[in-house]
Design a protein around this motif. Structure first.
Motif, mmCIF file in Angstrom:
data_model
loop_
_atom_site.group_PDB
_atom_site.id
_atom_site.type_symbol
_atom_site.label_atom_id
_atom_site.label_comp_id
_atom_site.label_asym_id
_atom_site.label_seq_id
_atom_site.Cartn_x
_atom_site.Cartn_y
_atom_site.Cartn_z
ATOM 1 N N THR A 57 13.592 -4.444 -15.388
ATOM 2 C CA THR A 57 13.212 -4.602 -13.976
ATOM 3 C C THR A 57 12.951 -3.217 -13.403
ATOM 4 O OG1 THR A 57 14.701 -6.469 -13.852
ATOM 5 C CG2 THR A 57 13.940 -5.610 -11.771
ATOM 6 N N PRO A 58 11.831 -2.611 -13.787
ATOM 7 C CA PRO A 58 11.610 -1.236 -13.346
ATOM 8 C C PRO A 58 11.379 -1.157 -11.845
ATOM 9 C CG PRO A 58 9.683 -2.085 -14.465
ATOM 10 C CD PRO A 58 10.715 -3.147 -14.546
ATOM 11 N N ILE A 59 11.530 0.022 -11.328
ATOM 12 C CA ILE A 59 11.280 0.222 -9.909
ATOM 13 C C ILE A 59 10.379 1.445 -9.817
ATOM 14 C CG2 ILE A 59 13.216 1.797 -9.374
ATOM 15 C CD1 ILE A 59 13.846 -0.144 -7.039
ATOM 16 N N ARG A 60 9.401 1.419 -8.886
ATOM 17 C CA ARG A 60 8.539 2.582 -8.719
ATOM 18 C C ARG A 60 9.382 3.707 -8.140
ATOM 19 N NH1 ARG A 60 2.802 2.874 -5.655
ATOM 20 N NH2 ARG A 60 4.162 3.115 -3.875
ATOM 21 N N HIS A 61 9.450 4.841 -8.807
ATOM 22 C CA HIS A 61 10.276 5.938 -8.288
ATOM 23 C C HIS A 61 9.578 6.520 -7.062
ATOM 24 C CE1 HIS A 61 13.096 6.715 -11.868
ATOM 25 N NE2 HIS A 61 12.628 5.496 -11.921
ATOM 26 N N PRO A 62 10.150 6.299 -5.864
ATOM 27 C CA PRO A 62 9.442 6.749 -4.661
ATOM 28 C C PRO A 62 9.488 8.263 -4.498
ATOM 29 C CG PRO A 62 11.543 5.700 -4.094
ATOM 30 C CD PRO A 62 11.432 5.650 -5.579
ATOM 31 N N LYS A 63 8.474 8.774 -3.751
ATOM 32 C CA LYS A 63 8.470 10.217 -3.443
ATOM 33 C C LYS A 63 9.163 10.442 -2.119
ATOM 34 C CE LYS A 63 4.292 11.744 -5.838
ATOM 35 N NZ LYS A 63 3.816 10.434 -6.326
ATOM 36 N N SER A 64 8.957 9.466 -1.212
ATOM 37 C CA SER A 64 9.504 9.637 0.126
ATOM 38 C C SER A 64 9.960 8.275 0.653
ATOM 39 C CB SER A 64 8.403 10.236 1.011
ATOM 40 O OG SER A 64 8.902 10.354 2.301
ATOM 41 N N THR A 65 11.246 8.173 1.000
ATOM 42 C CA THR A 65 11.827 6.876 1.371
ATOM 43 C C THR A 65 12.361 6.914 2.794
ATOM 44 O OG1 THR A 65 12.493 6.543 -0.919
ATOM 45 C CG2 THR A 65 13.622 5.195 0.723
ATOM 46 N N VAL A 66 12.096 5.831 3.522
ATOM 47 C CA VAL A 66 12.716 5.658 4.848
ATOM 48 C C VAL A 66 13.714 4.508 4.727
ATOM 49 C CG1 VAL A 66 12.320 4.793 7.196
ATOM 50 C CG2 VAL A 66 10.824 6.550 6.252
ATOM 51 N N VAL A 67 14.971 4.779 5.096
ATOM 52 C CA VAL A 67 15.998 3.726 5.107
ATOM 53 C C VAL A 67 16.295 3.406 6.563
ATOM 54 C CG1 VAL A 67 18.351 3.110 4.451
ATOM 55 C CG2 VAL A 67 16.983 4.557 2.939
ATOM 56 N N VAL A 68 16.273 2.121 6.906
ATOM 57 C CA VAL A 68 16.513 1.729 8.297
ATOM 58 C C VAL A 68 17.917 1.133 8.417
ATOM 59 C CG1 VAL A 68 15.681 0.353 10.236
ATOM 60 C CG2 VAL A 68 14.070 1.161 8.497
ATOM 61 N N GLY A 69 18.762 1.743 9.265
ATOM 62 C CA GLY A 69 20.134 1.249 9.448
ATOM 63 C C GLY A 69 21.122 2.386 9.346
ATOM 64 N N GLY A 70 22.376 2.116 9.720
ATOM 65 C CA GLY A 70 23.358 3.213 9.727
ATOM 66 C C GLY A 70 24.695 2.836 9.131
ATOM 67 N N GLY A 71 24.750 1.719 8.390
ATOM 68 C CA GLY A 71 26.026 1.283 7.803
ATOM 69 C C GLY A 71 26.218 1.819 6.388
ATOM 70 N N ASN A 72 27.305 1.377 5.760
ATOM 71 C CA ASN A 72 27.606 1.811 4.381
ATOM 72 C C ASN A 72 26.493 1.411 3.426
ATOM 73 O OD1 ASN A 72 30.149 3.000 4.754
ATOM 74 N ND2 ASN A 72 31.075 0.976 4.914
ATOM 75 N N VAL A 73 25.903 0.250 3.692
ATOM 76 C CA VAL A 73 24.853 -0.224 2.791
ATOM 77 C C VAL A 73 23.639 0.707 2.878
ATOM 78 C CG1 VAL A 73 23.414 -2.199 2.188
ATOM 79 C CG2 VAL A 73 25.702 -2.581 3.121
ATOM 80 N N ALA A 74 23.329 1.150 4.099
ATOM 81 C CA ALA A 74 22.210 2.085 4.282
ATOM 82 C C ALA A 74 22.492 3.392 3.528
ATOM 83 C CB ALA A 74 21.996 2.358 5.774
ATOM 84 N N MET A 75 23.746 3.874 3.612
ATOM 85 C CA MET A 75 24.092 5.125 2.908
ATOM 86 C C MET A 75 23.931 4.938 1.395
ATOM 87 S SD MET A 75 24.772 7.057 5.410
ATOM 88 C CE MET A 75 24.466 6.260 6.971
ATOM 89 N N ASP A 76 24.378 3.769 0.899
ATOM 90 C CA ASP A 76 24.268 3.515 -0.551
ATOM 91 C C ASP A 76 22.809 3.464 -0.985
ATOM 92 O OD1 ASP A 76 26.957 3.446 -1.023
ATOM 93 O OD2 ASP A 76 27.145 1.274 -0.944
ATOM 94 N N ALA A 77 21.972 2.804 -0.168
ATOM 95 C CA ALA A 77 20.551 2.693 -0.525
ATOM 96 C C ALA A 77 19.913 4.087 -0.500
ATOM 97 C CB ALA A 77 19.851 1.759 0.452
ATOM 98 N N ALA A 78 20.243 4.871 0.538
ATOM 99 C CA ALA A 78 19.647 6.203 0.679
ATOM 100 C C ALA A 78 20.063 7.109 -0.485
ATOM 101 C CB ALA A 78 20.099 6.818 2.012
ATOM 102 N N ARG A 79 21.348 7.063 -0.811
ATOM 103 C CA ARG A 79 21.835 7.950 -1.882
ATOM 104 C C ARG A 79 21.302 7.503 -3.242
ATOM 105 N NH1 ARG A 79 28.079 8.220 -1.210
ATOM 106 N NH2 ARG A 79 27.924 10.017 -2.631
ATOM 107 N N SER A 80 21.031 6.208 -3.396
ATOM 108 C CA SER A 80 20.442 5.720 -4.647
ATOM 109 C C SER A 80 18.985 6.182 -4.746
ATOM 110 C CB SER A 80 20.494 4.195 -4.714
ATOM 111 O OG SER A 80 21.826 3.756 -4.712
#
Ligand code: FAD
Ligand code: SF4
Ligand code: SF4
Length: 462
Positions: free
Chosen positions: A275-298
């Motif tokens: 299940t590959p994922i396109r490695h993004p160059k620039s990501t915007v994460v919307v939100g400020g909870g723990n889940v947002a931090m996990d997505a951003a750090r991933s």
């Protein structure tokens, strides 16, 4: 004589510039010497205020006193009287707003590092204990558990220890719930989750994966055809919310759940992942909870530049302070007081996010300052990946296929707080499916309470 140092023993950790390029665990854990030194900061308070801050009431001073003496196995036995998942809770519990918030050492300095000590004890036990759990004698009763997140695992574990024949039904191909598919490896190594699950299997718990209750089997069938006498619903709150703004359906726009599932469960970051994922160059994460931090750090670990867009200020971020600090150290940027209004695309793929600039209003009657738009002020953030992390709710599937199961307007199952009993006889529920997105320890506590209530009911106790 207690150790009167004002500060906690620091947690050894990978350096930010190293860890933001790998998925290995960030925090490395205390050594025996560090654990004993930290345990000696505990004053063994008579009134145990810290215990009141722990949702499952672990006897904190008692286990810490054993750590201070170097009696790590004894400490483990004390913790596991109240908690089924100490290696997990020691890592992911929001200690700063629970047990550690009540610690008296926190009045003039930093509280005792209760979570770090709990993690140390659980890890020590895993590394040093050779005793396999004994499979208890069967009591002849059958219970089904829906979902293998912390609520389901805790419920199943407590019932299995009492001799129940327990089967967990899990929709995904791997057990663990959010512990497996949501919280990233760098915060919670999956080997630890697997060890907890192996421990349950050793107690006799059966786990049937790829079974969606409400589609593959209904709750009625669990009772009528499979012969279960009670059912516990621990199906979580995994249905993502979106903003319903133009462009949200473009390729490259994910819910945080999908993004994290691809990475954690399907190992999408590995070259040979199915299940590959396109490695993004620039990501915007919307939100400020723990889940947002996990997505951003991933996303950062996939090599992307990452900006978290949040409509309030840093002071209102709902994520744990430690997670925000880790994200900042790893080079994640924050755009506070901004709210996405449109996703711009090119050839079907996300190209940029247009954001409204916000400000905080004057406090309302409740004292809360609401984010309000600053008229005519917008910015555009270019990106090739956008991750929505603005909350989740329980999936309506179980409700819609189960007669007589009462739910709240927002989808949460109505269940008694102390026992988990729902409006349907013999059916109990707990964790995020009842409360909405909450915490591992609360879900685990709800699973344990329901197990006690199921046991009392099937054994004919009031
Ligand atoms: P879940 O863990 O959601 O498990 C539910 C399981 O049920 C899932 O495996 C699902 O596939 C399965 N299921 C659903 N429907 C069905 C069905 N119809 N049939 C069969 N199976 C079904 N909490 C913390 O305390 N600290 C943290 O640091 C933290 N970080 C988080 C990070 C992320 C990314 C997320 C998403 C959550 C985080 N949380 C954290 C919250 C915490 O993980 C949850 O509160 C907790 O996992 C809820 O447990 P649960 O057992 O209720 O449900
Ligand atoms: Fe603190 Fe969580 Fe452990 Fe309770 S389970 S003592 S709240 S870290
Ligand atoms: Fe120890 Fe703090 Fe609890 Fe007192 S409040 S017993 S110092 S952990």
């Amino acid at each position: 004589m207690p150790n009167m140092s004002m500060t906690k023993n620091p947690m050894p950790a990978q350096e930010p510039e190293v860890r933001n390029k790998n998925f290995n665990e960030v925090a490395l854990g205390y050594t025996e010497e560090q654990a004993i030194d930290e345990a000696q900061r505990c004053l063994n308070c008579k009134h145990k205020p810290c215990v009141g801050g722990c949702p499952v009431q672990i006897d904190i001073p008692a286990f810490i006193a054993e750590v201070a003496k170097g009696e790590f196995e004894k400490a483990y036995q004390i913790i596991t009287r109240s908690s089924s998942l100490p290696a997990i809770c020691g890592r992911v519990c929001p200690q700063e707003s629970q047990c550690e918030q009540r610690c008296v050492r926190g009045i003039k300095g930093e509280p005792v590092a209760i979570g770090r000590l709990e993690r140390f004890v659980a890890d020590w036990h895993m590394a040093n204990s050779t005793e396999a759990p004994e499979k208890p004698e069967s009591n002849g009763h059958k219970v089904a558990v829906i979902g293998s997140g912390p609520s389901g695992l805790a419920c199943a574990g407590d019932l299995a220890k009492k001799g129940y024949d327990v089967t967990i039904y899990e929709a995904l191909h791997l057990a663990g719930g959010v512990l497996a598919y949501g919280i990233p490896e760098f915060r919670l190594p999956k080997a630890i989750v697997q060890k907890e699950i192996d421990g349950l299997k050793a107690l006799g718990v059966k786990i049937e994966t790829n079974v969606v209750i409400g589609k593959t089997i209904s709750i009625d069938e669990l009772f009528d055809e499979f012969g279960f006498e009670s059912v516990f619903i621990g199906s979580g709150a995994g249905l993502p919310r979106f903003m319903n703004i133009p462009g949200e359906n473009l390729n490259g726009v994910y819910s945080a759940n999908e993004f994290l599932t691809r990475i954690n469960l399907m190992k999408a970051y590995k070259d040979d992942s199915k299940t590959p994922i396109r490695h993004p160059k620039s990501t915007v994460v919307v939100g400020g909870g723990n889940v947002a931090m996990d997505a951003a750090r991933s996303a950062k670990r996939l090599g992307s530049d990452v900006t978290i867009v949040y409509r309030r200020t840093k002071a209102e971020l709902p994520a744990r302070a430690e997670e925000v600090e880790h994200a900042e150290e790893e080079g994640i940027k924050f755009a506070f007081l901004h709210n996405p209004v449109e996703v711009e695309g090119e050839d079907g793929w996300v190209k940029a996010v247009r954001c409204q600039v916000m400000e905080l209003s004057d406090p309302d009657e409740s004292g809360r300052r609401k984010p309000v738009p600053v008229e005519g002020k917008f910015i555009t953030v270019p990106c090739d990946c956008m991750i929505m992390s603005i909350g989740t709710s329980p999936n309506p599937l179980i409700k819609s296929t189960t007669e007589g199961l009462e739910t709240q307007k927002w989808g949460g199952i109505v269940a008694d707080e102390a026992t988990g009993l729902t409006s349907r006889k013999g059916v109990y529920a707990g964790g995020d499916a009842v409360t909405g997105a909450a915490t591992v320890i609360l879900a685990m506590g709800a699973g344990k309470n329901a197990a006690a209530a199921i046991d009392a009911s099937l054994m004919g106790e009031k």
